[in-house]
Design a protein around this motif. Structure first.
Motif, PDB file in Angstrom:
ATOM      1  N   THR A   8       0.853  -0.964   0.028  1.00 36.22           N
ATOM      2  CA  THR A   8      -0.014  -0.092  -0.008  1.00 36.22           C
ATOM      3  C   THR A   8       0.703   1.181   0.034  1.00 36.22           C
ATOM      4  O   THR A   8       1.801   1.509   0.806  1.00 36.22           O
ATOM      5  N   PRO A   9       0.636   1.985  -0.798  1.00 32.28           N
ATOM      6  CA  PRO A   9       1.694   3.253  -1.038  1.00 32.28           C
ATOM      7  C   PRO A   9       1.302   4.175   0.312  1.00 32.28           C
ATOM      8  O   PRO A   9       0.370   4.312   1.113  1.00 32.28           O
ATOM      9  N   ARG A  10       2.531   4.919   0.921  1.00 31.25           N
ATOM     10  CA  ARG A  10       2.295   5.715   2.088  1.00 31.25           C
ATOM     11  C   ARG A  10       1.766   7.087   1.621  1.00 31.25           C
ATOM     12  O   ARG A  10       2.180   7.632   0.646  1.00 31.25           O
ATOM     13  N   ASP A  11       0.642   7.425   2.291  1.00 32.93           N
ATOM     14  CA  ASP A  11      -0.024   8.766   1.957  1.00 32.93           C
ATOM     15  C   ASP A  11       0.764   9.879   2.812  1.00 32.93           C
ATOM     16  O   ASP A  11       1.405   9.956   3.889  1.00 32.93           O
ATOM     17  N   VAL A  12       1.358  10.651   1.865  1.00 33.55           N
ATOM     18  CA  VAL A  12       1.942  12.042   2.315  1.00 33.55           C
ATOM     19  C   VAL A  12       1.339  13.268   2.043  1.00 33.55           C
ATOM     20  O   VAL A  12       0.958  13.539   0.975  1.00 33.55           O
ATOM     21  N   ASP A  13       0.803  13.930   3.197  1.00 32.75           N
ATOM     22  CA  ASP A  13       0.352  15.264   2.923  1.00 32.75           C
ATOM     23  C   ASP A  13       1.209  16.561   3.297  1.00 32.75           C
ATOM     24  O   ASP A  13       1.906  16.203   4.273  1.00 32.75           O
ATOM     25  N   VAL A  14       1.372  17.379   2.393  1.00 33.52           N
ATOM     26  CA  VAL A  14       2.244  18.565   2.554  1.00 33.52           C
ATOM     27  C   VAL A  14       1.208  19.665   2.890  1.00 33.52           C
ATOM     28  O   VAL A  14       0.411  20.118   1.622  1.00 33.52           O
ATOM     29  N   ASP A  76      -8.819  12.985  11.544  1.00 30.96           N
ATOM     30  CA  ASP A  76      -8.787  11.804  12.168  1.00 30.96           C
ATOM     31  C   ASP A  76      -8.476  10.674  10.984  1.00 30.96           C
ATOM     32  O   ASP A  76      -8.483   9.446  11.318  1.00 30.96           O
ATOM     33  N   ALA A  77      -8.523  11.186   9.759  1.00 28.46           N
ATOM     34  CA  ALA A  77      -8.319  10.204   8.798  1.00 28.46           C
ATOM     35  C   ALA A  77      -6.779   9.677   8.657  1.00 28.46           C
ATOM     36  O   ALA A  77      -5.959  10.452   9.184  1.00 28.46           O
ATOM     37  N   PRO A  78      -6.612   8.284   8.386  1.00 26.77           N
ATOM     38  CA  PRO A  78      -5.132   7.699   8.422  1.00 26.77           C
ATOM     39  C   PRO A  78      -4.192   8.458   7.458  1.00 26.77           C
ATOM     40  O   PRO A  78      -4.656   9.121   6.606  1.00 26.77           O
TER      41      PRO A  78
END
Length: 332
Positions: A8-14, A76-78
């Protein structure tokens, strides 16, 4: 190059905002994008799913370029990695209580949280840096420490990791931070390949200084620039005041007076700083014995270098090497 164990790709938020520093956003994003490209080319799965998130639908960076991002996800989203950019707009962002509250909660649901440059002010406002070591742009370290006394601000490193929270210095240090995150996830080999792909000069360890000793001594109308360049190339030579004064054609007394007036430090202190910088580079990039590093950098003895490290960095040369040396250090 091994395949990541997690498909599963890692989610990255900037996180961006109005008047954000453009490179704080684009630098880390490009690192993750390049990691995806190189991983796929090597037959691996795409390791990252990176995106820009912001309080509004769009924002204009301080450089004048418009950015279109995703709305803030549910707090609270992963999330695997949350990166907070910096820039002049951070002052307004810190005053946005709803954004600060979102960040505080969002960090609770992220595996790790990071900031680039003055993004550390947002982390601090959310209480995420309390009792942690942290860094920001060298011009703003004193301000960060004054505004948030619970933060243990360090002005020297390019980036710092304290538990699950990472902070980095100014602008391009965000690239170094992102490379370190890639290295933690996918290994040093891929991180170095990304650095080469981006034509980054080298992948700098977090403990490297934000700017060189010689650069920090430069002032407008610099009259000692050539002398500093010569010192850097001759650290093991005779660097007495008499030698230095003769090189610039001044009497010893006049040299010491003018030098201190321009740089704010004595010649001896400048030389020690340049020797320490050279020693740190050799300890991190080569496998030379500590005794040879001390001799090559002009300390005379290993004990003299050890005292300099303890006085300036709070660690011994060996401890510095164990913490910051790359696995591919050469024999020098």
């Amino acid at each position: 190059m091994s395949r990541p164990s997690d498909p599963t790709p890692r989610d990255v938020d900037v996180l961006a905002f109005p008047d954000v520093q453009l490179l704080d956003v684009a630098g880390p994003l490009q690192v993750f994008a390049s990691a995806n490209e190189l991983a796929v080319a090597a037959g691996m799965l795409r390791p990252y799913r990176a995106r820009v998130v912001m309080p509004g639908a769009a924002a204009t960076a301080s450089a004048g370029l418009g950015l279109v991002g995703h709305p803030l996800p549910a707090a609270d989203a992963p999330c695997d990695t949350l990166i907070v950019a910096g820039g002049w707009g951070v002052h307004g962002a810190v005053r946005d209580t709803a954004l600060v509250d979102w960040l505080r909660e969002r960090a609770r649901h992220a595996r790790r949280t990071a900031s680039v440059c003055t993004g550390a002010f947002l982390l601090a406002a959310a209480g995420l840096l309390n009792e942690r070591r942290a860094v920001t742009h060298w011009t703003r370290c004193d301000e960060l420490a004054a505004r948030f006394p619970a933060v243990r601000v360090e002005s020297d490193p390019i980036f710092i990791r304290d538990g699950a929270v990472w902070t980095s210095a100014g602008v391009t240090a965000g690239i170094d931070l992102a490379l370190a995150l890639v290295e933690e996830d996918l290994g040093r080999a891929l991180a170095l390949e990304v650095a080469r792909h981006l034509v980054v000069f080298l992948k700098r360890p977090g403990g490297q200084a934000q700017f060189s000793a010689a650069l920090s001594l430069q002032k407008a109308g610099d009259r000692f620039g050539e002398l500093h360049a010569w010192i850097a190339e001759n650290l093991a030579a005779d660097l007495s005041v008499a030698t230095l004064a003769a090189r610039v054609g001044m009497s010893e007394r006049s040299f010491v007076r003018h030098y201190r007036a321009q740089t704010g430090v004595t010649p001896a202190r400048s030389i020690e700083r340049m020797r320490l910088e050279a020693a740190r580079r050799l300890l991190g990039d080569t496998a030379l014995p500590v005794k040879r590093v001390a001799a090559r950098c002009g300390f005379g003895t290993e004990e003299t270098m050890r005292r300099g490290f303890l006085r300036s960095l709070g660690v011994s040369p060996q401890a510095y090497r164990e913490r910051f040396a790359g696995s591919g250090a050469s024999a020098g």
